[in-house]
Design a protein around this motif. Structure first.
Motif, PDB file in Angstrom:
ATOM      1  N   SER A 118       0.817  -1.210   0.000  1.00  0.00           N
ATOM      2  CA  SER A 118       0.000   0.000   0.000  1.00  0.00           C
ATOM      3  C   SER A 118       0.851   1.261   0.000  1.00  0.00           C
ATOM      4  N   GLY A 119       2.103   1.144   0.434  1.00  0.00           N
ATOM      5  CA  GLY A 119       2.959   2.312   0.594  1.00  0.00           C
ATOM      6  C   GLY A 119       2.899   2.905   1.983  1.00  0.00           C
ATOM      7  N   ASP A 120       1.973   2.417   2.817  1.00  0.00           N
ATOM      8  CA  ASP A 120       1.855   2.858   4.205  1.00  0.00           C
ATOM      9  C   ASP A 120       2.450   1.759   5.088  1.00  0.00           C
ATOM     10  N   GLU A 121       3.518   2.084   5.789  1.00  0.00           N
ATOM     11  CA  GLU A 121       4.247   1.060   6.549  1.00  0.00           C
ATOM     12  C   GLU A 121       3.374   0.368   7.590  1.00  0.00           C
ATOM     13  N   ALA A 122       2.531   1.146   8.278  1.00  0.00           N
ATOM     14  CA  ALA A 122       1.693   0.559   9.326  1.00  0.00           C
ATOM     15  C   ALA A 122       0.656  -0.391   8.731  1.00  0.00           C
ATOM     16  N   ILE A 123       0.040   0.033   7.630  1.00  0.00           N
ATOM     17  CA  ILE A 123      -0.946  -0.835   6.979  1.00  0.00           C
ATOM     18  C   ILE A 123      -0.286  -2.103   6.462  1.00  0.00           C
ATOM     19  N   ASP A 124       0.853  -1.941   5.800  1.00  0.00           N
ATOM     20  CA  ASP A 124       1.513  -3.109   5.222  1.00  0.00           C
ATOM     21  C   ASP A 124       1.964  -4.090   6.303  1.00  0.00           C
ATOM     22  N   ARG A 125       2.384  -3.586   7.429  1.00  0.00           N
ATOM     23  CA  ARG A 125       2.847  -4.471   8.505  1.00  0.00           C
ATOM     24  C   ARG A 125       1.753  -5.436   8.932  1.00  0.00           C
ATOM     25  N   TYR A 126       0.527  -4.920   9.086  1.00  0.00           N
ATOM     26  CA  TYR A 126      -0.556  -5.720   9.622  1.00  0.00           C
ATOM     27  C   TYR A 126      -1.436  -6.360   8.558  1.00  0.00           C
ATOM     28  N   CYS A 127      -1.390  -5.826   7.340  1.00  0.00           N
ATOM     29  CA  CYS A 127      -2.308  -6.303   6.314  1.00  0.00           C
ATOM     30  C   CYS A 127      -1.610  -7.030   5.175  1.00  0.00           C
ATOM     31  N   TYR A 128      -0.443  -6.559   4.807  1.00  0.00           N
ATOM     32  CA  TYR A 128       0.284  -7.136   3.675  1.00  0.00           C
ATOM     33  C   TYR A 128       1.739  -7.392   4.065  1.00  0.00           C
ATOM     34  N   PRO A 129       1.965  -8.189   5.112  1.00  0.00           N
ATOM     35  CA  PRO A 129       3.348  -8.441   5.544  1.00  0.00           C
ATOM     36  C   PRO A 129       4.145  -9.117   4.433  1.00  0.00           C
ATOM     37  N   ARG A 130       5.404  -8.800   4.378  1.00  0.00           N
ATOM     38  CA  ARG A 130       6.255  -9.345   3.322  1.00  0.00           C
ATOM     39  C   ARG A 130       6.371 -10.867   3.461  1.00  0.00           C
ATOM     40  N   ASN A 131       6.275 -11.536   2.338  1.00  0.00           N
ATOM     41  CA  ASN A 131       6.461 -12.978   2.340  1.00  0.00           C
ATOM     42  C   ASN A 131       7.936 -13.308   2.512  1.00  0.00           C
ATOM     43  N   ARG A 132       8.188 -14.391   3.195  1.00  0.00           N
ATOM     44  CA  ARG A 132       9.565 -14.849   3.409  1.00  0.00           C
ATOM     45  C   ARG A 132       9.696 -16.227   2.776  1.00  0.00           C
ATOM     46  N   TRP A 133      10.401 -16.263   1.672  1.00  0.00           N
ATOM     47  CA  TRP A 133      10.497 -17.481   0.872  1.00  0.00           C
ATOM     48  C   TRP A 133      11.838 -18.174   1.087  1.00  0.00           C
ATOM     49  N   PRO A 134      11.842 -19.500   1.168  1.00  0.00           N
ATOM     50  CA  PRO A 134      13.108 -20.247   1.319  1.00  0.00           C
ATOM     51  C   PRO A 134      13.784 -20.462  -0.031  1.00  0.00           C
ATOM     52  N   ASP A 135      13.999 -19.367  -0.761  1.00  0.00           N
ATOM     53  CA  ASP A 135      14.494 -19.484  -2.134  1.00  0.00           C
ATOM     54  C   ASP A 135      15.841 -20.191  -2.223  1.00  0.00           C
ATOM     55  N   ALA A 136      16.676 -20.015  -1.206  1.00  0.00           N
ATOM     56  CA  ALA A 136      18.013 -20.595  -1.271  1.00  0.00           C
ATOM     57  C   ALA A 136      17.987 -22.115  -1.197  1.00  0.00           C
ATOM     58  N   VAL A 137      16.987 -22.667  -0.507  1.00  0.00           N
ATOM     59  CA  VAL A 137      16.935 -24.126  -0.328  1.00  0.00           C
ATOM     60  C   VAL A 137      15.793 -24.771  -1.106  1.00  0.00           C
ATOM     61  N   LEU A 138      14.733 -23.991  -1.405  1.00  0.00           N
ATOM     62  CA  LEU A 138      13.566 -24.562  -2.076  1.00  0.00           C
ATOM     63  C   LEU A 138      12.877 -23.481  -2.925  1.00  0.00           C
ATOM     64  N   PRO A 139      13.484 -23.078  -4.023  1.00  0.00           N
ATOM     65  CA  PRO A 139      12.912 -21.984  -4.833  1.00  0.00           C
ATOM     66  C   PRO A 139      11.561 -22.330  -5.433  1.00  0.00           C
ATOM     67  N   GLY A 140      11.257 -23.611  -5.571  1.00  0.00           N
ATOM     68  CA  GLY A 140       9.991 -24.003  -6.168  1.00  0.00           C
ATOM     69  C   GLY A 140       8.781 -23.681  -5.314  1.00  0.00           C
ATOM     70  N   LEU A 141       8.960 -23.506  -4.007  1.00  0.00           N
ATOM     71  CA  LEU A 141       7.823 -23.226  -3.135  1.00  0.00           C
ATOM     72  C   LEU A 141       7.196 -21.880  -3.486  1.00  0.00           C
ATOM     73  N   ARG A 142       8.025 -20.890  -3.746  1.00  0.00           N
ATOM     74  CA  ARG A 142       7.495 -19.581  -4.119  1.00  0.00           C
ATOM     75  C   ARG A 142       6.746 -19.648  -5.444  1.00  0.00           C
ATOM     76  N   ARG A 143       7.339 -20.289  -6.429  1.00  0.00           N
ATOM     77  CA  ARG A 143       6.697 -20.380  -7.745  1.00  0.00           C
ATOM     78  C   ARG A 143       5.359 -21.102  -7.652  1.00  0.00           C
ATOM     79  N   ALA A 144       5.336 -22.202  -6.915  1.00  0.00           N
ATOM     80  CA  ALA A 144       4.105 -22.985  -6.804  1.00  0.00           C
ATOM     81  C   ALA A 144       3.022 -22.224  -6.045  1.00  0.00           C
ATOM     82  N   THR A 145       3.413 -21.513  -4.995  1.00  0.00           N
ATOM     83  CA  THR A 145       2.443 -20.753  -4.209  1.00  0.00           C
ATOM     84  C   THR A 145       1.855 -19.613  -5.023  1.00  0.00           C
ATOM     85  N   GLU A 146       2.699 -18.878  -5.720  1.00  0.00           N
ATOM     86  CA  GLU A 146       2.209 -17.745  -6.504  1.00  0.00           C
ATOM     87  C   GLU A 146       1.306 -18.204  -7.650  1.00  0.00           C
ATOM     88  N   ALA A 147       1.643 -19.332  -8.264  1.00  0.00           N
ATOM     89  CA  ALA A 147       0.782 -19.859  -9.332  1.00  0.00           C
ATOM     90  C   ALA A 147      -0.573 -20.276  -8.782  1.00  0.00           C
TER      91      ALA A 147
END
Length: 333
Positions: A118-147
């Motif tokens: 949203s561009g608002d730090e407080a809103i994003d913290r509680y509503c759109y928290p950043r995803n944390r993907w295990p890309d280094a060990v399992l990059p396919g999890l992100r691709r499969a989830t987003e699809a």
């Protein structure tokens, strides 16, 4: 009992005859009044998308703890890994007034949410928290989830339009309040009895609860220690299973929005059974809400029920039930 849980063909709904639409609407309305769930076919979600996310989820849960620990959830609204404690289970909210079970639930989960900011730090913290993907060990999890979640967002729009029509509201009544909806995609692993070793008295894979949002779209696997639903007429029962269908459960927000005409589904997942000691299940659970600042005002009769609920703000209602009091700077309050 199975006849009380209808199957709705989402793909056929727009072109169905008036008679067919009325029959579907009547059956769906009754099921949502009595139980709060139905099966959904014609959803257009490829089997390959479900299979791939399950496969990637299993690979993640099979990783050693030290590989998963960097993604551990530290707050109820975060994305990441929800651990199953060494003694068995995770702590999850139970129904209001229910006595806590000493031994927590037997599952672990990985959570992801929208990539929208949203561009608002407080809103994003509680509503759109950043995803944390295990890309280094399992990059396919992100691709499969987003699809998979791209399909879930599409299906959610269809379900919202369907609900509006069944209630006799404008087709966009719910969808126009969900342009940047908050949602969570949960991949949940229910381990086997052989894996956990023993089950304590009263312990389940997932204890009795209702979901907090508007509705949940579930891709489930059938099992001995599987999903059960509840209503007044039948008590606890195993809902019908169709490998081609998704399950839609109503949550607390939709019960409030319809002022009690429709009910949030009370449900649980049974403990692993000695009769199937090697059975493990993996569910794909999409929890959908609405735009975080949506003022949910209970619909008046005859569209809504007569429960006299008070209005709530969508995301704040969910967070408060999780025991979170957002910063005063979060404008969705």
């Amino acid at each position: 009992m199975n006849s009380a849980i209808p199957t709705v063909d989402l793909g056929a709904w727009p072109t169905a005859s008036d008679q067919e639409r009325q029959a579907t609407a009547t059956a769906l309305d009754l099921a949502l009044r009595e139980t709060g769930m139905f099966l959904l076919k014609g959803h257009g979600v490829p089997l390959d998308a479900m299979t791939e996310l399950r496969s990637q989820g299993r690979e993640f849960f099979a990783l050693p703890r030290e590989a998963k620990e960097p993604f551990a959830i530290g707050a109820p609204y975060e994305s990441g890994w929800l651990e199953m404690h060494p003694g068995g289970g995770v702590g999850v909210p139970r129904e209001a007034g229910e006595e806590p079970v000493a031994a927590p639930d037997l599952h672990e989960s990985f959570y992801a949410g929208p990539s929208y900011r949203s561009g608002d730090e407080a809103i994003d913290r509680y509503c759109y928290p950043r995803n944390r993907w295990p890309d280094a060990v399992l990059p396919g999890l992100r691709r499969a989830t987003e699809a998979y979640t791209a399909h879930m967002e599409r299906v959610a729009r269809g379900v919202n339009a369907l609900f509006a029509e069944v209630l006799g509201l404008p087709e966009d009544f719910f969808t126009r309040r969900a342009g940047h909806a908050t949602w969570t995609q949960n991949v949940s692993w229910y381990p086997s009895l052989a894996t956990v070793g023993a089950v304590a008295s009263g312990q389940l894979r997932n204890g009795p609860h209702t979901d907090l949002g508007a509705f949940t779209i579930l891709s489930r696997q059938q099992g001995v220690g599987g999903l059960q639903a509840w209503n007044e007429a039948d008590g606890w029962f195993a809902p019908p299973y169709d490998p081609e269908a998704l399950v839609v459960n109503l949550g607390d927000l939709m019960e409030l929005w319809t002022n009690g005409r429709w009910r949030a589904l009370r449900h649980r997942v049974l403990a692993p059974s000695p009769s199937a000691p090697h059975e493990e299940l993996l569910s794909l659970v999409f929890f959908f809400e609405s735009d975080p600042d949506t003022l949910i005002e209970p619909l008046a009769p005859p569209v809504g029920g007569d429960s006299a609920f008070e209005p709530v703000v969508s995301r704040r209602s969910v967070l408060e039930k999780l025991g979170v009091l957002p910063d005063a700077t979060a404008s969705f309050s």
